[in-house]
Design a protein around this motif. Structure first.
Motif, mmCIF file in Angstrom:
data_model
loop_
_atom_site.group_PDB
_atom_site.id
_atom_site.type_symbol
_atom_site.label_atom_id
_atom_site.label_comp_id
_atom_site.label_asym_id
_atom_site.label_seq_id
_atom_site.Cartn_x
_atom_site.Cartn_y
_atom_site.Cartn_z
ATOM 1 N N MET A 19 0.818 -1.217 0.000
ATOM 2 C CA MET A 19 0.000 0.000 0.000
ATOM 3 C C MET A 19 0.846 1.258 0.000
ATOM 4 O O MET A 19 0.427 2.307 -0.497
ATOM 5 C CB MET A 19 -0.936 -0.012 1.213
ATOM 6 N N SER A 20 2.072 1.159 0.546
ATOM 7 C CA SER A 20 2.953 2.335 0.564
ATOM 8 C C SER A 20 3.381 2.756 -0.837
ATOM 9 O O SER A 20 3.825 3.876 -1.052
ATOM 10 C CB SER A 20 4.192 2.049 1.413
ATOM 11 N N GLY A 22 1.325 3.078 -3.264
ATOM 12 C CA GLY A 22 0.234 3.852 -3.854
ATOM 13 C C GLY A 22 -0.371 3.192 -5.078
ATOM 14 O O GLY A 22 -1.161 3.808 -5.801
ATOM 15 N N ARG A 23 -0.033 1.920 -5.320
ATOM 16 C CA ARG A 23 -0.511 1.250 -6.530
ATOM 17 C C ARG A 23 -1.629 0.252 -6.282
ATOM 18 O O ARG A 23 -2.185 -0.301 -7.225
ATOM 19 C CB ARG A 23 0.662 0.532 -7.217
ATOM 20 N N ILE A 24 -1.975 -0.005 -5.018
ATOM 21 C CA ILE A 24 -3.124 -0.866 -4.733
ATOM 22 C C ILE A 24 -3.910 -0.266 -3.573
ATOM 23 O O ILE A 24 -3.400 0.571 -2.815
ATOM 24 C CB ILE A 24 -2.709 -2.315 -4.377
ATOM 25 N N TYR A 25 -5.171 -0.686 -3.459
ATOM 26 C CA TYR A 25 -6.023 -0.303 -2.347
ATOM 27 C C TYR A 25 -6.174 -1.499 -1.418
ATOM 28 O O TYR A 25 -5.975 -2.648 -1.821
ATOM 29 C CB TYR A 25 -7.392 0.159 -2.842
ATOM 30 N N ASN A 26 -6.590 -1.220 -0.190
ATOM 31 C CA ASN A 26 -6.777 -2.291 0.794
ATOM 32 C C ASN A 26 -8.149 -2.917 0.593
ATOM 33 O O ASN A 26 -9.150 -2.461 1.128
ATOM 34 C CB ASN A 26 -6.641 -1.739 2.213
ATOM 35 N N LYS A 27 -8.194 -3.964 -0.228
ATOM 36 C CA LYS A 27 -9.442 -4.671 -0.480
ATOM 37 C C LYS A 27 -9.446 -5.994 0.278
ATOM 38 O O LYS A 27 -8.413 -6.669 0.366
ATOM 39 C CB LYS A 27 -9.614 -4.932 -1.976
ATOM 40 N N HIS A 30 -7.858 -9.233 -1.263
ATOM 41 C CA HIS A 30 -6.450 -9.270 -1.644
ATOM 42 C C HIS A 30 -5.671 -10.369 -0.917
ATOM 43 O O HIS A 30 -4.744 -10.947 -1.483
ATOM 44 C CB HIS A 30 -5.798 -7.912 -1.377
ATOM 45 N N ARG A 63 -5.082 -10.596 -11.509
ATOM 46 C CA ARG A 63 -4.508 -9.742 -10.462
ATOM 47 C C ARG A 63 -2.984 -9.890 -10.420
ATOM 48 O O ARG A 63 -2.261 -8.901 -10.322
ATOM 49 C CB ARG A 63 -5.108 -10.120 -9.114
ATOM 50 N N TRP A 67 -0.331 -6.943 -11.155
ATOM 51 C CA TRP A 67 0.722 -6.584 -10.203
ATOM 52 C C TRP A 67 2.103 -6.732 -10.835
ATOM 53 O O TRP A 67 3.011 -5.953 -10.552
ATOM 54 C CB TRP A 67 0.611 -7.463 -8.956
#
Length: 253
Positions: A19-20, A22-27, A30, A63, A67
């Protein structure tokens, strides 16, 4: 339920790093997607045979491919490897057999798959730190000599103090390159029918070169690494990065 690989603490660490970027959200999904990727890493099964507990196989693969395109798994490995100990660094290469299904990618590039009498193969060029933990790696065709990627390996190191490698890295140009960076080399010379000054190499320190061999042995426990099934070099490199990230993870939690 298939066997899982991540504890809550380790997943929290991985999620924090990802998450640091900035390329994925906390879903919520995951974690099981990541476990599905790890299951495939461990077993080497075709994506279509992924157990349904991880979700639809095509969703997990898409996914992973996304990634991989974003370089997220490479970033994950590089972030965890920031605490490397650069007092000694050890380099070596290891050949991996490429499965017949890994060939035939719809690109003009070789995808780091080399052809020889032994069949298709890929080589992993690796540098590990003083504790035997991976710092940086590159892929090439399996028939490439280790020395072909040596300067590139050194160039990507944050610092070079003592560089230790086997005779495959015997090159005065490489020694001069490392010397110009303020480093020292411990590389035995090939014997071309001439006498070799055995006192010119610190053989005691050279014996610790097994650390890089141990790193290869660790990641080749994963069947997706010991045999290459991925058509794209990018996707195989992401799997290798993930395997190296798992080596680093116990150092954090």
């Amino acid at each position: 339920m298939p066997r899982l690989m991540l504890t809550d603490k380790r997943w929290e660490k991985l999620l924090q790093v990802m998450m640091s970027t900035g390329r994925i959200y906390n879903k919520p999904e995951h974690r099981m997607t990541f476990e599905g990727i790890l299951f495939r890493l461990r077993t080497g099964i075709p994506w279509r045979d992924l157990p349904t507990e991880f979700g639809d196989w095509s969703a997990v693969y898409r996914r992973f491919n996304l990634w991989s395109k974003k370089g997220l798994l490479d970033i994950l490995f590089n972030e965890l490897a920031k605490n490397s100990d650069y007092d000694w660094v050890f380099a070596d290469g290891s050949i991996v057999k490429a499965h017949q299904h890994s060939s035939g990618a719809a690109t003009q590039d070789s995808e780091c798959i080399g052809k020889s009498r032994g069949g298709n193969s890929t080589k992993i060029h690796l540098v590990v730190d003083s504790g035997g933990l991976p710092i940086y790696f590159e892929l090439s065709e399996g028939q490439r000599n280790d020395i072909a990627r040596a300067e590139s390996l050194v160039e990507h190191l944050k610092e070079v103090n003592i560089f230790i490698a086997d005779k495959g890295y015997d090159s005065e140009a490489l020694r001069a390159y490392i010397d110009a960076k303020g480093g020292e080399t411990i590389i035995p010379k090939r014997n071309y029918g001439q006498d070799i000054d055995k006192e010119s190499v610190d053989w005691c320190l050279y014996k610790y070169r097994h650390l890089v061999e141990n790193a290869f042995a660790r990641i080749k426990h994963f069947r997706s690494i010991s045999t290459r099934y991925d058509k794209l070099a990018r996707n195989y490199a992401s799997m290798v990065s993930l395997a190296f990230a798992l080596m680093w993870l116990p150092m954090y939690c």
